[in-house]
Structures are given as structure tokens and as C-alpha cells.
Design a protein around this motif. Structure first.
Motif, mmCIF file in Angstrom:
data_model
loop_
_atom_site.group_PDB
_atom_site.id
_atom_site.type_symbol
_atom_site.label_atom_id
_atom_site.label_comp_id
_atom_site.label_asym_id
_atom_site.label_seq_id
_atom_site.Cartn_x
_atom_site.Cartn_y
_atom_site.Cartn_z
ATOM 1 N N ARG A 281 0.848 -1.190 0.000
ATOM 2 C CA ARG A 281 0.000 0.000 0.000
ATOM 3 C C ARG A 281 0.888 1.245 0.000
ATOM 4 N N ILE A 282 0.701 2.098 -0.999
ATOM 5 C CA ILE A 282 1.418 3.364 -1.099
ATOM 6 C C ILE A 282 0.441 4.476 -0.729
ATOM 7 N N THR A 283 0.828 5.343 0.188
ATOM 8 C CA THR A 283 -0.076 6.393 0.665
ATOM 9 C C THR A 283 0.614 7.741 0.634
ATOM 10 N N ASN A 284 0.147 8.619 -0.243
ATOM 11 C CA ASN A 284 0.570 10.014 -0.229
ATOM 12 C C ASN A 284 -0.318 10.801 0.728
ATOM 13 N N TYR B 23 8.577 10.774 2.107
ATOM 14 C CA TYR B 23 8.684 10.465 3.533
ATOM 15 C C TYR B 23 8.946 8.994 3.817
ATOM 16 N N ASP B 24 9.144 8.197 2.773
ATOM 17 C CA ASP B 24 9.579 6.823 2.976
ATOM 18 C C ASP B 24 11.103 6.765 3.027
ATOM 19 N N THR B 25 11.629 5.669 3.536
ATOM 20 C CA THR B 25 13.076 5.445 3.511
ATOM 21 C C THR B 25 13.370 4.201 2.679
ATOM 22 N N ARG B 26 14.557 4.194 2.106
ATOM 23 C CA ARG B 26 15.006 3.045 1.318
ATOM 24 C C ARG B 26 15.093 1.824 2.231
ATOM 25 N N PRO B 27 14.743 0.637 1.720
ATOM 26 C CA PRO B 27 14.732 -0.540 2.616
ATOM 27 C C PRO B 27 16.082 -0.886 3.221
ATOM 28 N N PHE C 43 5.182 12.329 -0.386
ATOM 29 C CA PHE C 43 5.131 11.201 -1.309
ATOM 30 C C PHE C 43 5.678 9.943 -0.641
ATOM 31 N N ASP C 44 4.929 8.872 -0.771
ATOM 32 C CA ASP C 44 5.350 7.545 -0.344
ATOM 33 C C ASP C 44 6.013 6.852 -1.547
ATOM 34 N N GLY C 45 6.760 5.810 -1.294
ATOM 35 C CA GLY C 45 7.273 4.968 -2.369
ATOM 36 C C GLY C 45 8.283 5.627 -3.281
ATOM 37 N N GLU C 46 9.003 6.641 -2.795
ATOM 38 C CA GLU C 46 10.018 7.264 -3.645
ATOM 39 C C GLU C 46 11.134 6.268 -3.961
ATOM 40 N N GLU C 47 11.474 5.447 -2.964
ATOM 41 C CA GLU C 47 12.542 4.479 -3.213
ATOM 42 C C GLU C 47 12.282 3.148 -2.512
ATOM 43 N N LEU C 48 11.176 2.509 -2.921
ATOM 44 C CA LEU C 48 10.924 1.128 -2.515
ATOM 45 C C LEU C 48 11.729 0.228 -3.453
ATOM 46 N N LEU D 86 7.178 5.814 -6.908
ATOM 47 C CA LEU D 86 5.828 5.257 -7.014
ATOM 48 C C LEU D 86 4.778 6.275 -6.574
ATOM 49 N N GLY D 87 5.043 6.966 -5.465
ATOM 50 C CA GLY D 87 4.060 7.912 -4.949
ATOM 51 C C GLY D 87 3.849 9.097 -5.858
ATOM 52 N N SER D 88 4.932 9.708 -6.343
ATOM 53 C CA SER D 88 4.786 10.866 -7.209
ATOM 54 C C SER D 88 4.232 10.472 -8.574
ATOM 55 N N THR D 89 4.542 9.258 -9.043
ATOM 56 C CA THR D 89 3.965 8.791 -10.301
ATOM 57 C C THR D 89 2.455 8.658 -10.174
ATOM 58 N N GLY D 90 1.999 8.004 -9.097
ATOM 59 C CA GLY D 90 0.559 7.866 -8.889
ATOM 60 C C GLY D 90 -0.125 9.201 -8.697
ATOM 61 N N PHE D 91 0.530 10.087 -7.967
ATOM 62 C CA PHE D 91 -0.019 11.425 -7.750
ATOM 63 C C PHE D 91 -0.187 12.146 -9.079
ATOM 64 N N ALA D 92 0.876 12.145 -9.903
ATOM 65 C CA ALA D 92 0.839 12.860 -11.181
ATOM 66 C C ALA D 92 -0.196 12.258 -12.121
#
Length: 321
Positions: free
Chosen positions: A90-93, A112-116, A166-171, A182-188
């Protein structure tokens, strides 16, 4: 929420912006200690990759923080493939809105996500199984948005303002396999399809890695190369020069793929990246609060606040003036 009359406050802001700042940092309204405290609070949650329990706790913390300060906090969610297989993530902006009725809007955003994993750590074992706290890469932009929300007087004017996380910037576990942003792509995509909460963005300013204790901010190459974004870059760096924030260096240095590229290419939003890419602790276990600075956050926040005031003032000027 009480705000001064839009036109009067905006014109006063324009008048104040026409004169150089006196006494430098003494005039900075950003609370450096409070902003750094937010950064530490986020890091205390531990690693915060998309879909994790720590990310869920961070979302609760942020909703609790922004809720009393903003007019509205909107969650924008969708599912993304899990890079490790299994159930989707689940990606949540989070979209924090001020003056939501305004059709024309400005965006200030961060991931606001962190790389794994700390995939660039000098220790091979850490690259495979270490802890990545993301004090600068993740927490710094988020903490600064938390601080900016206290200064909603700068948002007063005819333009709406959205603070977007944005969530999922670097999953991402494998650079050659896993997609970024992922988050900014879905947002856009949702913005392009008219599924956004509302309004048309005039500009978007992305804050990424803005907490480095040795802060140096150069023009990001994409941001300068795009003709529709170049006036935004000029305005921000000229604002920094007027305020005496010389950490903003008005010359090109880094070409960075970041969330702003998706806002621009998909959403057609003029978007620029304020990023310090000269950060030796990038994607290592050493990206921790001790290598960041509240003073750096405060300097970037001051520039963004004054830029917002200027944009509001320009939008409030009577036609033909």
C-alpha cells in the motif's frame, strides 16, 4: 483559523520582499530546534520503508501533526507491486491543504519513505541487512514540511498551498529491477486524470536531502533545463541571495532523477528540486541525525517561506500593475 485579509497581507508581503533582509539569520522565522526535533522524532521510529509498521506509525504521527494546523489532510492511496514478491504494498501520499477552495495552487513536497537497505554503505554486510534511518534522505524534507505548517501566515493570499508527502520514492532493492517514484507517479497520474482533490498547480518545489550539516544547494540540471521551471529556480535562488542564505549556489552541478521528474513529465507541473547531493552519508547507515543540522533546515525553510509570500503577493496584484 484566523488569517489576515488576503489582498492586504499579500501586498504587505510584497513590500517587505522588495528590501534586503537585515541582520541575516536573526530575521529567520523558522524554528531550527523545533524542525530538528521533528527530524529526530521521525528517526526514532526507525527505518520507514513503504508498507512497514514504522511507516504506518509515521502516517499516524503526521496526520496528528498536520490535522490541527491545516484546513484539510487528504490521504491518496494505491497498491504497488512488492519488489520481494508476495502481497502488494500500500502506497499512501498525504496532501496537506491550505485554502482548499483556491483553484490556482502552489505545492511544496518531499518523500517520507526510507530506502529498505543502506545499499551504498561501505560495509557489505550492512548493504545486505543493515538499518537505514534516512535522517537526511527522507526525514529532512518531511520535518521541514512539519515546521512550515506552523507558518501558515505565509500561505495567506489568493493561491492555495499544498504540502505533499510522497510515499514509495525508493521502494527499491535492486536498481535495475525496481521502479522509483511510485508515490509521485501515482499522484501525477491522478492529477492528470482530474482525480486530484482540486486545483491547478502553478509550481511545485521538492525538498529532498535538505538537512545536511554541510549544506550546499546548486541548481539541479533538470529543473534548470526545463523552460517552464527555470523562472521558479531563478526566483528561489534570488530569494536566497536577498536573504543572505549563501548555501544556495546559483550554478549547475547535479543531474538528479527525483519525484519532480514525474510531476513534470506526467502531471505537466513546473517542478524543481532543492537537493544537496553532496552528502557523503547517502544510502549508508551513517545517515543519522548527528550528520544533519536544524540550522540547515531553517535556512531552506526561510527561503521557501519568503518565496511563498512573494508568489502570493504577485498573484494578489491588481491586473495591469
Amino acid at each position: 483559523m484566523n488569517r489576515p485579509p488576503l489582498l492586504a497581507s499579500a501586498l504587505l508581503a510584497l513590500a517587505s520582499l522588495s528590501a534586503p533582509a537585515a541582520d541575516g539569520a536573526d530575521q529567520n522565522p523558522i524554528d531550527a530546534d523545533r524542525a530538528f526535533g521533528y527530524l529526530e522524532q521521525l528517526c526514532d521510529l526507525g527505518p520507514r520503508p513503504s508498507g512497514s509498521d514504522a511507516m504506518a506509525r509515521q502516517q499516524d504521527l503526521l496526520r496528528g501533526h498536520f490535522g490541527p494546523l491545516a484546513d484539510d489532510v487528504v490521504s491518496q492511496g494505491f497498491l504497488a507491486a512488492n519488489p520481494l514478491g508476495g502481497p502488494k504494498v500500500r502506497i499512501t501520499n498525504l496532501i496537506v491543504r491550505f485554502n482548499p477552495a483556491a483553484e490556482k495552487r502552489l505545492m511544496v513536497c518531499a518523500h517520507y519513505d526510507t530506502r529498505p537497505l543502506p545499499d551504498r554503505d561501505p560495509n557489505p554486510r550492512a548493504r545486505r541487512s543493515g538499518r537505514f534511518i534516512g535522517a537526511n534522505d527522507g526525514a529532512s524534507g518531511t520535518a521541514l514540511l512539519m515546521e512550515l505548517a506552523h507558518h501558515h501566515d505565509a500561505f495567506a493570499g489568493p493561491l492555495g498551498v499544498d504540502l505533499v508527502l510522497f510515499d514509495g520514492e525508493e521502494l527499491v532493492y535492486n536498481d535495475r529491477r525496481d521502479p522509483y517514484f511510485l508515490g509521485s507517479t501515482g499522484f501525477a497520474q491522478q492529477y492528470k486524470q482530474g482525480k486530484h482533490p482540486g486545483g491547478e498547480y502553478q509550481y511545485a518545489v521538492l525538498l529532498d536531502m535538505v538537512g545536511d550539516a554541510d549544506l550546499q544547494l546548486y541548481y539541479e540540471v533538470n529543473s534548470w533545463r526545463w523552460k517552464d521551471t527555470r523562472p521558479l529556480v531563478r526566483s528561489l535562488w534570488e530569494t536566497a541571495a536577498r536573504l543572505g542564505v549563501d548555501e544556495f549556489k546559483p550554478r549547475l552541478k547535479h543531474l538528479v532523477r527525483d519525484d519532480h521528474t514525474k510531476l513534470h513529465s506526467i502531471g505537466k507541473i513546473p517542478a524543481c528540486d532543492i537537493i544537496d547531493f553532496d552528502y557523503p552519508h547517502w544510502h549508508t547507515e551513517a545517515d543519522v541525525p548527528r550528520n544533519c543540522s536544524g540550522e540547515s533546515l531553517a535556512k531552506v525553510g526561510w527561503v521557501v517561506l519568503e518565496w511563498l509570500r512573494l508568489e502570493q503577493a504577485k498573484a494578489a496584484e491588481p491586473a495591469g500593475e
